[in-house]
Write an enzyme that holds these catalytic residues in place. Structure first.
Site, PDB file in Angstrom:
ATOM      1  N   GLY A 119       0.766  -1.071  -0.021  1.00  0.00           N
ATOM      2  CA  GLY A 119       0.039  -0.015  -0.034  1.00  0.00           C
ATOM      3  C   GLY A 119       0.863   1.238   0.027  1.00  0.00           C
ATOM      4  O   GLY A 119       0.372   2.547  -0.431  1.00  0.00           O
ATOM      5  N   GLU A 122       1.537   1.893  -3.487  1.00  0.00           N
ATOM      6  CA  GLU A 122       0.398   2.190  -4.276  1.00  0.00           C
ATOM      7  C   GLU A 122       0.043   3.823  -3.996  1.00  0.00           C
ATOM      8  O   GLU A 122      -0.286   4.373  -4.812  1.00  0.00           O
ATOM      9  CB  GLU A 122      -0.735   1.391  -3.817  1.00  0.00           C
ATOM     10  CG  GLU A 122      -0.627  -0.143  -4.329  1.00  0.00           C
ATOM     11  CD  GLU A 122      -1.659  -1.056  -3.830  1.00  0.00           C
ATOM     12  OE1 GLU A 122      -2.261  -1.582  -4.998  1.00  0.00           O
ATOM     13  OE2 GLU A 122      -1.740  -1.443  -2.782  1.00  0.00           O
ATOM     14  N   GLU A 144       2.403  -8.172  -1.952  1.00  0.00           N
ATOM     15  CA  GLU A 144       1.162  -8.586  -1.573  1.00  0.00           C
ATOM     16  C   GLU A 144       0.947  -9.981  -1.924  1.00  0.00           C
ATOM     17  O   GLU A 144       0.335 -10.870  -1.010  1.00  0.00           O
ATOM     18  CB  GLU A 144      -0.066  -7.809  -2.106  1.00  0.00           C
ATOM     19  CG  GLU A 144      -0.169  -6.602  -1.616  1.00  0.00           C
ATOM     20  CD  GLU A 144       0.387  -5.564  -2.086  1.00  0.00           C
ATOM     21  OE1 GLU A 144       0.183  -4.358  -1.806  1.00  0.00           O
ATOM     22  OE2 GLU A 144       1.343  -5.811  -3.040  1.00  0.00           O
TER      23      GLU A 144
END
Length: 643
Positions: A119, A122, A144
């Site tokens: 994340g 991201e 992930e």
């Protein structure tokens, strides 16, 4: 530059400069590293509200922690995903927030120093400009898949558009990370700068965003009409490594990118199937087990700078090379320079494959010092004996080492089959001898068993664990007993596999059963790799319990076919490459039969206190043997089977 603080919250701090530039720093309260919890995300949404009301000239997002940028989502929140709605809400939280960040009208820049994973990457990809700081701790990736899930917050959409789909899928499907220089080379980062200029570079690039070069035509075609071709190739590559029934996440990543452009919300059936799968639950468990191993040695202030290794065979040489590669000064002792030379040569070849920079390569090799006279023992913080398994030889060596080394240095043996109680009888301070047991190949195997005998000094065990963590390995404290944990559970498993061969089942079929179960390598190939002489020793140890070693093993051992190292064992190894026939149909229940002795032995060792509890036993067997990680470990698997 005149600044005025306009917003300080629990986790985010927003500072505006007089010229309109805004800095947004993440400092997650009560944690040493940043992660994106529900509360952190909600607060970021509030900051964007504030910036909507008063837009800055540009926004720089950075970490206020020395530990790195952002480690990813808050994994502790994964346990709360108990319904399809909860899984969907978690994906929506990041997808919608980062889409909102990507759409703001002012320029945005992510200043990435240290780890930027999952994340965290991201979030950085949702910024217009990505600036990385060139230092060893900077690592970027979307790992992930290692937790059995997918990058659902925009990574599957934005990474392929930045670096091209083939590179992006390679990174996502293997969970790989890249350093700062490689991030720049791939086009993942717009700029890469040294730490001393990072703030001025961030300010300049935020206010004057660089224009990004469009992807080459072929990559643009792969993003568009030829998307199916890339997806097909990726599926073939993944199929070589992972079976969909064990590891569904990589296949889901390919489907979500190919059919939905990375928007997991458009495919709720995939999202729920993956996020709430047994594989994801077990891989999150494995992540927590790994964190538990990493915590051993944290309670010790011990830092090793110099290591002395005695024994320049494959094991000792590889331990010495690993330590040198991790920044320690290493002296390597053996009877003469001729015996040390092959280890130095092997180390150089290994480093040269990874280190392109000639000066850096020379610096690493300079830290690995041939030392036939053993002068380094007097200066070392850790002394490791790694000679052949002979009690008398170890006695005379350790006695001499103890007399020469610093009194507060750690004295360790890498024995795999002798008991510490027997080895330490000749020492002045027997309680200070500890086992530091590495596995072959040293560069690949993450686990190191730290062995204590009855009456051993607990502080020395802590120091040994701290040393193991310091060289990027996972320490597992175990009690002294034949085979400790890992070899003790492997023995019955390998012998059961060979009994199957005695019954007429082809070695290839036995191996196929284990691979279909989820093992990284079949037990027969593993026995060949370990060496049939070592398997024979394990068989003889068990023969004391009245069980004969398997006939197929005895025959090969007597012929001198010792496996990969002799060019022939159960399989042939022309030019070092394994030659296998085709596997036959796998009989029903064969995999269960193979793993049953391993499960039983693991439980016995927990009951006997060789390892502190079932969790640590699962961790040891996963990281020490590669036992199918998607099961969550042997004892977790045994429990789930009986549930």
């Amino acid at each position: 530059m005149h600044t005025q603080t306009s917003l300080t919250q629990q986790h985010w701090h927003l500072t505006r400069e007089a010229d309109g530039l805004a800095w947004l720093s993440l400092d997650k309260a009560g944690e040493s590293a940043n992660s994106l919890s529900k509360a952190v995300m909600a607060e970021l949404s509030g900051v964007l509200d504030e910036l909507d009301r008063q837009p800055p000239k540009a926004l720089i997002i950075r970490s206020a922690k020395s530990a790195g940028f952002i480690a990813g989502a808050d994994i502790s929140e994964f346990d709360q995903l108990d319904s399809p709605e909860a899984a969907k809400a978690m994906v929506a939280r990041g997808w919608e927030l980062f889409n909102r960040l990507a759409a703001v009208p002012y320029p945005t820049l992510a200043l990435v120093r240290g780890h930027c994973l999952g994340g965290g990457l991201e979030l950085a990809l949702a910024c217009r400009t990505l600036l990385v700081v060139d230092e060893p701790g900077t690592k970027l990736g979307l790992p992930e898949v290692m937790l059995g899930i997918f990058p659902g917050w925009g990574g599957m959409l934005r990474l392929p558009r930045r670096v091209g789909p083939a590179v992006a899928l390679d990174l996502m499907l293997a969970g790989k990370t890249v350093d700062a220089k490689k991030a720049k080379r791939l086009g993942l980062a717009d700029e890469c700068v040294p730490p001393r200029v990072m703030e001025s570079a961030a300010r300049q690039l935020a206010l004057n965003p660089p224009s990004r070069k469009p992807l080459p035509l072929l990559q643009r075609l792969f993003l568009g009409p030829l998307r199916g071709v890339v997806a097909g190739q990726a599926r073939k590559q993944v199929a070589k490594r992972a079976r969909p029934e064990h590891y569904p996440a990589p296949y889901a990543i390919i489907d979500l990118w190919a059919k939905y452009d990375g928007n997991a919300l458009a495919a709720p059936e995939i999202t729920d199937r993956i996020v709430r799968s047994a594989t994801a639950r077990n891989l999150v468990r494995v992540f927590h087990l790994q964190e538990r191993l990493k915590a051993f040695g944290k309670d010790s202030a011990f830092v090793a700078k110099r290591v002395h290794v005695v024994g320049a065979g494959v094991m000792g040489g590889d331990i010495a090379a690993w330590c040198a590669g991790r920044g320690l000064t290493v002296t390597l002792q053996d009877q003469n320079v001729e015996r040390i030379a092959p280890a130095i040569k092997r180390a150089h070849a290994g480093f040269a494959r990874r280190i392109r920079d000639k000066l850096q390569l020379r610096a690493v090799m300079d830290r690995l010092i041939p030392d036939p006279e053993g002068h380094g023992a007097a200066h070392a913080d850790v002394v490791i004996e790694a000679i052949f398994e002979n009690l008398e030889a170890k006695h005379s060596l350790l006695k001499g080492l103890e007399a020469r080394m610093k009194p507060d240095a750690v004295l360790a043996t890498n024995t795999s089959s002798l008991k510490l109680e027997d080895i330490r009888t000749v020492l002045q301070r027997p309680e200070r001898l500890v086992g530091i047991h590495f596995f072959n190949p040293v560069a690949k195997m993450p686990l190191v068993e730290v062995v204590t005998a009855a009456g051993g000094d607990a502080e020395v065990t802590r120091q040994a664990c701290a040393f193991v963590r310091g060289i990027d390995k996972l320490p597992l404290p175990v009690q002294s007993t034949p085979g400790f944990l890992v070899n003790a559970v492997l023995g019955p498993y390998l012998l059961e596999a060979m009994r199957c061969v005695d019954e007429g089942i082809a070695p290839e079929t036995v191996d196929e059963a284990a691979l279909a179960f989820g093992m990284p390598m079949g037990p027969i190939e593993l026995a060949d790799t370990v060496g049939l002489d070592i398997a024979m020793a394990a068989g003889k140890a068990l023969a004391g319990n009245g069980t004969e070693p398997p006939k197929c093993l005895v025959q090969r051992f007597e012929r001198g076919d010792l496996g990969r190292k002799s060019g022939k064992g159960f399989y042939a190894y022309p030019a070092g490459k394994i030659q296998k026939g085709a596997a036959g149909a796998v009989p029903a229940g064969l995999a269960e039969r193979l793993v049953q002795p391993l499960l039983q032995r693991t439980q016995q060792l927990v009951d006997a206190g060789v390892v502190a509890d079932a969790e640590l036993a699962d961790a040891g067997v996963i990281f020490g043997t590669g036992f199918a990680p998607f099961t969550g470990g042997p004892l977790n698997y045994a429990r789930s089977r009986h549930a």
